[in-house]
Design a protein around this motif. Sequence first.
Motif, PDB file in Angstrom:
ATOM      1  N   PHE A 159       0.822  -1.216   0.000  1.00 57.66           N
ATOM      2  CA  PHE A 159       0.000   0.000   0.000  1.00 57.66           C
ATOM      3  C   PHE A 159       0.854   1.263   0.000  1.00 57.66           C
ATOM      4  CE2 PHE A 159       0.968  -0.496   4.462  1.00 57.66           C
ATOM      5  CZ  PHE A 159       1.047   0.799   4.953  1.00 57.66           C
ATOM      6  N   TYR A 160       2.164   1.102   0.113  1.00 55.80           N
ATOM      7  CA  TYR A 160       3.037   2.270   0.237  1.00 55.80           C
ATOM      8  C   TYR A 160       3.047   3.161  -1.016  1.00 55.80           C
ATOM      9  CZ  TYR A 160       4.770   0.782   4.769  1.00 55.80           C
ATOM     10  OH  TYR A 160       4.862   0.447   6.089  1.00 55.80           O
ATOM     11  N   PRO A 161       2.965   2.619  -2.228  1.00 52.86           N
ATOM     12  CA  PRO A 161       2.867   3.549  -3.378  1.00 52.86           C
ATOM     13  C   PRO A 161       1.645   4.460  -3.295  1.00 52.86           C
ATOM     14  CG  PRO A 161       3.461   1.356  -4.132  1.00 52.86           C
ATOM     15  CD  PRO A 161       3.105   1.227  -2.684  1.00 52.86           C
ATOM     16  N   TYR A 162       0.535   3.916  -2.799  1.00 58.33           N
ATOM     17  CA  TYR A 162      -0.686   4.713  -2.691  1.00 58.33           C
ATOM     18  C   TYR A 162      -0.573   5.714  -1.534  1.00 58.33           C
ATOM     19  CZ  TYR A 162      -1.964   0.700  -5.487  1.00 58.33           C
ATOM     20  OH  TYR A 162      -1.974  -0.273  -6.448  1.00 58.33           O
ATOM     21  N   LEU A 163       0.164   5.315  -0.490  1.00 59.35           N
ATOM     22  CA  LEU A 163       0.419   6.234   0.613  1.00 59.35           C
ATOM     23  C   LEU A 163       1.232   7.435   0.120  1.00 59.35           C
ATOM     24  CD1 LEU A 163       0.136   6.602   3.743  1.00 59.35           C
ATOM     25  CD2 LEU A 163       2.416   5.596   3.916  1.00 59.35           C
ATOM     26  N   ALA A 189      -0.931  11.141   6.507  1.00 59.73           N
ATOM     27  CA  ALA A 189      -0.399  10.019   5.732  1.00 59.73           C
ATOM     28  C   ALA A 189       1.117   9.922   5.869  1.00 59.73           C
ATOM     29  CB  ALA A 189      -0.786  10.180   4.259  1.00 59.73           C
ATOM     30  N   SER A 190       1.805  11.053   5.974  1.00 57.07           N
ATOM     31  CA  SER A 190       3.275  11.031   6.048  1.00 57.07           C
ATOM     32  C   SER A 190       3.788  10.365   7.309  1.00 57.07           C
ATOM     33  CB  SER A 190       3.820  12.461   5.961  1.00 57.07           C
ATOM     34  OG  SER A 190       3.539  13.191   7.150  1.00 57.07           O
ATOM     35  N   LEU A 191       2.973  10.294   8.339  1.00 56.54           N
ATOM     36  CA  LEU A 191       3.398   9.660   9.587  1.00 56.54           C
ATOM     37  C   LEU A 191       3.629   8.164   9.432  1.00 56.54           C
ATOM     38  CD1 LEU A 191       0.955  11.476  12.069  1.00 56.54           C
ATOM     39  CD2 LEU A 191       3.336  12.051  11.545  1.00 56.54           C
ATOM     40  N   PHE A 192       3.136   7.595   8.331  1.00 58.66           N
ATOM     41  CA  PHE A 192       3.257   6.150   8.109  1.00 58.66           C
ATOM     42  C   PHE A 192       4.337   5.803   7.073  1.00 58.66           C
ATOM     43  CE2 PHE A 192      -1.028   7.050   9.554  1.00 58.66           C
ATOM     44  CZ  PHE A 192      -1.185   6.133  10.575  1.00 58.66           C
ATOM     45  N   LEU A 193       5.077   6.796   6.591  1.00 60.25           N
ATOM     46  CA  LEU A 193       6.155   6.530   5.638  1.00 60.25           C
ATOM     47  C   LEU A 193       7.307   5.785   6.310  1.00 60.25           C
ATOM     48  CD1 LEU A 193       6.339   9.959   3.752  1.00 60.25           C
ATOM     49  CD2 LEU A 193       5.442   7.802   2.856  1.00 60.25           C
ATOM     50  N   LYS A 194       8.108   5.120   5.502  1.00 63.39           N
ATOM     51  CA  LYS A 194       9.288   4.401   5.976  1.00 63.39           C
ATOM     52  C   LYS A 194      10.530   4.955   5.280  1.00 63.39           C
ATOM     53  CE  LYS A 194       6.836   1.462   8.406  1.00 63.39           C
ATOM     54  NZ  LYS A 194       6.881   1.460   9.895  1.00 63.39           N
ATOM     55  N   GLU A 195      11.661   4.876   5.950  1.00 64.66           N
ATOM     56  CA  GLU A 195      12.911   5.361   5.377  1.00 64.66           C
ATOM     57  C   GLU A 195      13.806   4.224   4.909  1.00 64.66           C
ATOM     58  OE1 GLU A 195      14.878   8.661   7.138  1.00 64.66           O
ATOM     59  OE2 GLU A 195      13.160   9.152   8.425  1.00 64.66           O
ATOM     60  N   GLU A 196      13.227   3.030   4.815  1.00 59.99           N
ATOM     61  CA  GLU A 196      14.005   1.893   4.314  1.00 59.99           C
ATOM     62  C   GLU A 196      13.147   1.104   3.332  1.00 59.99           C
ATOM     63  OE1 GLU A 196      11.590   0.804   7.789  1.00 59.99           O
ATOM     64  OE2 GLU A 196      13.255   2.233   7.612  1.00 59.99           O
ATOM     65  N   ARG A 197      13.748   0.137   2.685  1.00 61.91           N
ATOM     66  CA  ARG A 197      13.004  -0.679   1.717  1.00 61.91           C
ATOM     67  C   ARG A 197      11.824  -1.352   2.386  1.00 61.91           C
ATOM     68  NH1 ARG A 197      15.578  -2.818  -2.939  1.00 61.91           N
ATOM     69  NH2 ARG A 197      13.803  -4.253  -2.998  1.00 61.91           N
ATOM     70  N   VAL A 198      10.693  -1.333   1.710  1.00 62.53           N
ATOM     71  CA  VAL A 198       9.480  -1.921   2.257  1.00 62.53           C
ATOM     72  C   VAL A 198       9.061  -3.169   1.492  1.00 62.53           C
ATOM     73  CG1 VAL A 198       8.632   0.263   3.159  1.00 62.53           C
ATOM     74  CG2 VAL A 198       8.011  -0.425   0.831  1.00 62.53           C
TER      75      VAL A 198
END
Length: 357
Positions: A171-175, A347-356
């Motif tokens: 779901f990260y691309p949609y995030l 929405a940005s609070l759920f981003l990751k800084e590494e490969r998902v």
Amino acid sequence: MQVPWAYISERWLGAKWTVTVGTALIAVSSIVYAFNVESVALSIIARALIGVGAAAIWVPVTPVLARWFAPQKKGLAMGITATGGAVGQFLGGALMPILITGPFIIFGLSTIQSGFLWSAIPGIIMTLIIPFFLKNEPEEMGLTSLDTSQEEMDKQSQDEPTFTYILKHSFYPYLLCIVYAGYLGALYYVWTWFAAYLQQEYGIDVRAAGMLWAISSTLPALLSQPLGGYLSDRLGRKRVASGALLLTTLLASTFAIFAAITVPLWITITLVFVFAIFVNMWVVIWPFTNTMFPTKAGAPIGGLMNTAAQLVGASAPIISGYFIDATSSYIPVFLLGALCAFIGFIASLFLKEERVI
């Protein structure tokens, strides 16, 4: 066309020729539009082709930056690259009102026709320059890509998940689409009507309003985009992205308050400069496309993200126009911009800084 151009760039043409073709298409279509503005069909086709060409400019460059710059420098590299757009926006916003209202009308054409001819000139120049300067990867100059080691690059070609696989399983691309739409939604809701707001609220003529808009909307970006990229490299991409969106929310809301109580012009312009600093930190989102996902998939994911966000941006003038007609006020417009930024912040609070994936 951003996702198709990303595929074309990564699989066949490379960024050099993809960007060149897109720029040439913008220039040629602008000229066609200028000389066929009386034809509704040709005008629509030409304007659509301008959009097709524009879609090929930004997205193919992001994986190039990932290959040329080390991971800890991605944010700064993206920020510096984005300042080119700020310079162009400033020149267009400041010069176009002069070029279409003074003695610069070309061939006796109408103002809008002359404007599109003037806008084609930088496109023609860049079409001739780009092939000589843009390099797809460091290997073209005997260097090594800094995104991954050669062994990892060889492994990527066989084992890395594809763009289609990622869309089905993450779901990260949609995030990312929601986060980026938060920035562009706030940007378009405020900027689309800002010059008109200055005219109505303060009685400023069109040239002065255009100049004030160009200066206040772009000059802060020349500072904030490299700064935002640098801070994201140092302090963390997620922290900077969320902080910029939260401040954009608060500042857009302040616009609505100022519109309600009618403050002096210098206060409004000061607020605009501060707002422009943070809303133009949208550049910090782009490195996520190459840190959360494989570089080869980063280009189409960036295309999807930008397409979704630009659709929100494209709807902003229409939606806000209805509110202005219904209320004779710009307050709802500024509040809608704040709402976009706030949704992006959540929405940005759920981003990751590494490969998902």
